[in-house]
Structure formats: C-alpha cells, structure tokens
Design a protein around this motif. Structure first.
Motif, short mmCIF file in Angstrom:
data_model
loop_
_atom_site.label_atom_id
_atom_site.label_comp_id
_atom_site.label_asym_id
_atom_site.label_seq_id
_atom_site.Cartn_x
_atom_site.Cartn_y
_atom_site.Cartn_z
N UNK A 182 0.82 -1.25 0.01
CA UNK A 182 0.05 -0.02 0.07
C UNK A 182 0.75 1.27 -0.06
N UNK A 183 2.04 1.32 0.79
CA UNK A 183 2.94 2.56 0.79
C UNK A 183 3.45 2.62 -0.91
N UNK A 184 3.62 1.21 -1.62
CA UNK A 184 3.90 1.34 -2.83
C UNK A 184 3.16 2.30 -3.61
N UNK A 185 1.77 1.93 -3.53
CA UNK A 185 0.92 2.30 -4.30
C UNK A 185 0.60 3.99 -4.14
N UNK A 210 -5.21 -9.29 0.57
CA UNK A 210 -5.22 -9.22 -1.02
C UNK A 210 -6.36 -8.17 -1.31
N UNK A 211 -7.56 -8.80 -0.59
CA UNK A 211 -9.07 -8.04 -0.64
C UNK A 211 -8.62 -6.36 -0.44
N UNK A 212 -7.92 -6.29 0.57
CA UNK A 212 -7.83 -4.60 0.88
C UNK A 212 -7.19 -3.93 -0.21
N UNK A 213 -6.11 -4.47 -0.86
CA UNK A 213 -5.15 -4.05 -1.70
C UNK A 213 -6.11 -3.84 -3.01
N UNK A 214 -6.91 -4.85 -3.55
CA UNK A 214 -7.97 -4.76 -4.83
C UNK A 214 -8.83 -3.94 -4.65
N UNK A 215 -9.59 -3.77 -3.33
CA UNK A 215 -10.54 -2.74 -2.95
C UNK A 215 -9.89 -1.39 -3.32
#
Lengths: 279, 236
Positions: A182-185, A210-215
């Motif tokens: 998420x920091x990368x994003x 995974x779900x939280x990154x996809x969301x």
C-alpha cells in the motif's frame, strides 16, 4: 468507430530479446518456445501492440515466463527494449516515441506521468527510509522542493491507502507485506499519474490483505479515473478489475478481448487450458 | 434500419481443443426486434437460449452470422465484429443484461452496486443517489440490507438486486436471462411491474423465461428453441 477516442498509452510492435540472436533464429522459426537452442537468445516479448484508454483497466494474463513482467519493465524503462514504440498522450502530445528519449527524459516520464507497483516491494521502496520519505522521494524527483507541501501530500496519500498516519515516519521494513504494497501504491500515485502499471501486486499476500489491496485499486480507479495496466496470473483478480484482457504465451499476445469473453469463451487452446485450471 | 436488433443466420460453435471436439450450440438463428418490442424465448435447458443472449452481449465470440444493432452512438453496428471498446461503451450505455446469477464485485454494498451502474453512465452524484434509493425501494429490498454486501443475501434478494442494477440504467435493449427463475410469486410480480413500466417507456427486450404464464401476458412474440434451433414462433 465514430468519434476518435485518444488512448493514454499506445504501444506499437514492442520487441525485447535477451541475447544477440543468430542466423538460425533470425526469422524465429527454429525457436524452442521463445528460446533459440543455437545461441541461447530468449525472445521475451515479440511484436506486442496495444492501446490503453482513459480510465480503462487492461489485464495481462499468462504463465510465468510468458513475458508479462518484461513488458512492464520495458514500459517503465527498467529494461531497454530491443525495438518498438510507445506513446503517452500527456507527454509531448503523444507524438514522441518514449523509447527513443534521452535517459533524462525517461526519468522525467517515469517520475511525472507513470507510476509502477512491483510485486516485490524491495524494488519499489527504499526499505530503510521512512514511508513518507519514500513518497517524498518520488515528489522530489519530479521537481518538488516545498517540504510542507510534500508532507501534506504524503499524509493525504498514506491516509488514502489506509496506513495509519502516525506511522508515517516508520520505515517500510517494519511493515507487513500488505502495508508495504500500500505504501508502494501511495508512492506510485503521488504525482497523479494518468497511467499506473501494476505487476502482480497481490501475489504472495494473504486473502484478506489481498482483498484490501484490490479494493483500494478499484476505488482509486473509480475516483481518480486512472488508466491501469494490470499484470497477474490470478484470473480472479483479472475478472474483478480488468475491462479488457490480453493473454500472453511465449512472449506473444495470443488472444485479446473483453474479460468476460476471455473467461467464458476462450478461443486459443492455451487460454482454454488456463481458464479450466481456475479453481 | 427498421429494426433495433436483427440477428441473421447466427451460429455458435465451441471448439474444445483439449477434447478435439466441436460443439454446435446454436445454428441458423434469425430473430428481429423492433424498437419497443418484447420478445420471449422458451425451450429446454441446453437448447441454446442463453447462447443467443451471450452472443448479443459479446460474452461469446461469433464466427458465423451477424447481429446488427442500431446504436444511438454508433448507428447500425454488427455486434459480432464490434471492437471490445465499442462493446464496453454499449454495455455501459445501451445494452443491459440480467442473468440468473449475481456476479458482482465482492465487498461492494448493494447501494454502491446500483449507484455504480448509474455513475458509469455519467449520471451526476446526487441524481444517482436518489435514483438508487428509488430503485431499491421499488424492489422492496430491506433498508437494512442497502449498505451490506450482497454475498450474504438470499437468492431472491440477489436476483432482485441484479435486476435493479440493470434496469436502473433504462437501457435501450435489455437482455433477460431467466430473471424470474428462482423468485417467489411476490418478487415475480415486482419484476413484472417493472417490465411493464419498461415496456411503456419503450425499452426493447429479449428475454428467456421458464415461466410461460408470466411471459405470455407480457410478450409481443414468443420463440421456442430445440437443439440449438428456433422451432416455431407465436405472436400475441
């Protein structure tokens, strides 16, 4: 099509080979898969062309070694292409081939009009720097010098990707894999790029993370209308996010179409095998 | 072009490479729909009804025959050769599809799902909020469910949400793939009221129904299918 719609990214005849090639493999007829047994040259990407339109998510699927990541590396200048062209609408009005620009210009493009998230956070982040420092790094590379502004932008982004703001001064090495992603994003988004390259961003993360990154990706795409090229070997990720999908095999695009068409009515033998392997 | 949709000599063959087999799902299909018509298709499971709808919607690739659609944006367009980009546009703005299964983004609330349908058409935020609530209310989806995830809904609730999501767009062409299959009578009636309303508004619809009684009261024409071919048609 009536009304010309201008792509954000346009890639034409991209080729990438590792090795110099020889007389035997010059016409690519004698290759074993994408490998020349005589000289050891690997043809990682062969004649790849595609467009990405504003706000669109394009998925790229294929097995390991099919050339997905090489393609992404070429687009982000992590690797030099052997030949081919790429144009981005916001750079020089989309008239200049990105691959032919100077190193300095390529750096400018990377820092200002693109963002990339790597599968391995080690490649995208400096693990010993603070998280907000990682974001500032990209902002500084893009020419920002105003510390207060960079700090507030950093906080805004970390908040957006659900990293507790009070942990902004901590180094990513102290974070979990999902947090690092998420920091990368956040870093990739810092300059409001019109184009985001995501290379296997959820691979290796557990299901809830995974779900939280996809969301997050879906939400960002909806809110900011960013165009995304998404590489994954996970078909459920592709189904969830991509409007259109390309299937790669041995360095070539063997099939492309609407994501639901690729998944429900795959044409190529390999694609059928891939879809049938889905759990 | 007089018709909104004109299917001519449509055939769909699935090539299964691993089995070295070809399966003829449908062949020689001719169906035409005028603007505002509601046409129903009946037939046994496996007779190829859904194949026709999925071919129109672009989920299946067609090698033989043509599907001419009179688009508001593109004018007459052959859907079997339209680009993926064109299909994406048409799906967002002109052609709706209701399947018997709800396939949605996980972790998205019912309210968000319906709202997204409107937002992707460019409906302003406030109007989208209002229309979403109106639609959810119409289908009498329990208010408590509006902000929860559809994965936890009952079959009937899922289906009603699915229909709400497609209908809220007021598409020019609506494809209904057994939308009432698992609904109780009460829910069916709600769908019926909406379909009648859409008919009044001039929406063109092509639907698959098992419930013949339900269909006969609504349809202008009815086709029945057998082994991948249209066997006969009845006009009401």
């Amino acid at each position: 099509m009536t009304g010309y719609e201008r792509p954000v990214l346009s890639v034409k005849h991209l080729n990438k080979q590792y090795g110099r090639g020889c007389l035997k493999c010059v016409n690519k007829a004698s290759l074993l898969k994408n490998y020349c047994p005589s000289c050891g040259t690997v043809y990682a990407c062969q004649d790849i062309s595609f467009d990405v339109h504003p706000g669109e998510v394009v998925g790229i699927v294929g097995e390991s070694g099919s050339g997905k990541s090489t393609l992404m590396k070429c687009l982000y200048f992590d690797q030099e292409v052997t030949d081919g062209e790429a144009y981005i609408s916001v750079y020089e009005n989309g008239e200049k081939n990105l691959f032919q620009q100077s190193a300095q210009q390529k750096r400018y493009i990377r820092n200002n009009v693109m963002g990339k998230v790597y599968q391995n956070p080690l490649l995208g982040l400096k693990m010993d720097f603070s998280s907000i420092g990682n974001i500032a790094e990209k902002l500084i590379s893009a020419g920002n010098r105003h510390v207060k502004m960079m700090e507030s932008r950093g906080i805004e982004l970390l908040d957006k990707v659900n990293i507790p703001v009070h942990r902004r001064k901590e180094a990513p090495k102290k974070f979990s894999g999902g947090m690092q992603q998420r920091v990368q994003i956040a870093k990739a988004l810092s300059n409001n790029p019109p184009l985001l390259l995501l290379d296997e961003v959820t691979t290796g993360l557990d299901l809830s993370v995974q779900a939280s990154v996809l969301d997050l990706i879906k939400e960002l795409q909806r809110e900011l209308n960013i165009s995304i090229v998404l590489v994954s070997h996970d078909l459920s990720v592709i189904r969830m996010l991509a409007d259109r999908t390309f299937v790669m095999l041995e360095g070539k695009v063997i099939e492309e179409g609407l994501t639901d068409q690729i998944l429900e009515d795959p044409q190529a033998s390999y694609t059928q095998q891939l879809v049938h392997s889905m759990l | 072009m007089e018709h909104l949709l004109e299917i001519k000599n449509l055939s769909k063959i699935f090539t299964l490479h691993n089995l070295g087999k070809k399966i003829h799902a449908v062949s020689g299909i001719d169906i035409s729909l005028k603007q505002g018509e509601f046409i129903g298709i009946t037939g046994k499971s496996g007779s190829g009804k859904s194949t026709i709808l999925k071919s129109i919607y672009g989920t299946y690739k067609i090698q033989e025959g043509s599907i001419r659609y009179n688009s508001k944006k593109y004018g007459p367009i052959n859907l079997t050769t339209a680009t993926a980009r064109e299909m994406i546009y048409l799906r967002k703005h002109e052609i709706g599809y209701v399947s018997q299964f709800l396939s949605v983004m996980p972790r998205t609330s019912a309210r968000e799902l319906v709202k997204q349908s409107l937002m992707e058409m460019g409906t302003p935020q406030e109007k989208a909020d209002w229309e979403t609530e109106k639609m959810l209310e119409h289908f009498e989806l329990d208010k408590e469910l509006w902000d929860s995830y559809p994965a936890t809904f009952s079959g009937g609730e899922k289906l009603r949400l699915n229909i709400a999501r497609a209908m809220v767009k007021r598409p020019r062409l609506l494809l209904l793939d057994e939308p009432t299959a698992s609904l109780d009578l009460d829910s069916k009636m709600k769908v019926k009221v909406l379909i009648e309303q859409l008919i009044k508004e001039g929406t063109t619809m092509l639907g698959i129904f098992h419930d013949l009684e339900f269909m006969e009261n609504l349809c202008d024409r009815e086709y029945s299918m057998q082994n991948g071919m249209l066997s006969n048609s009845i006009s009401y």
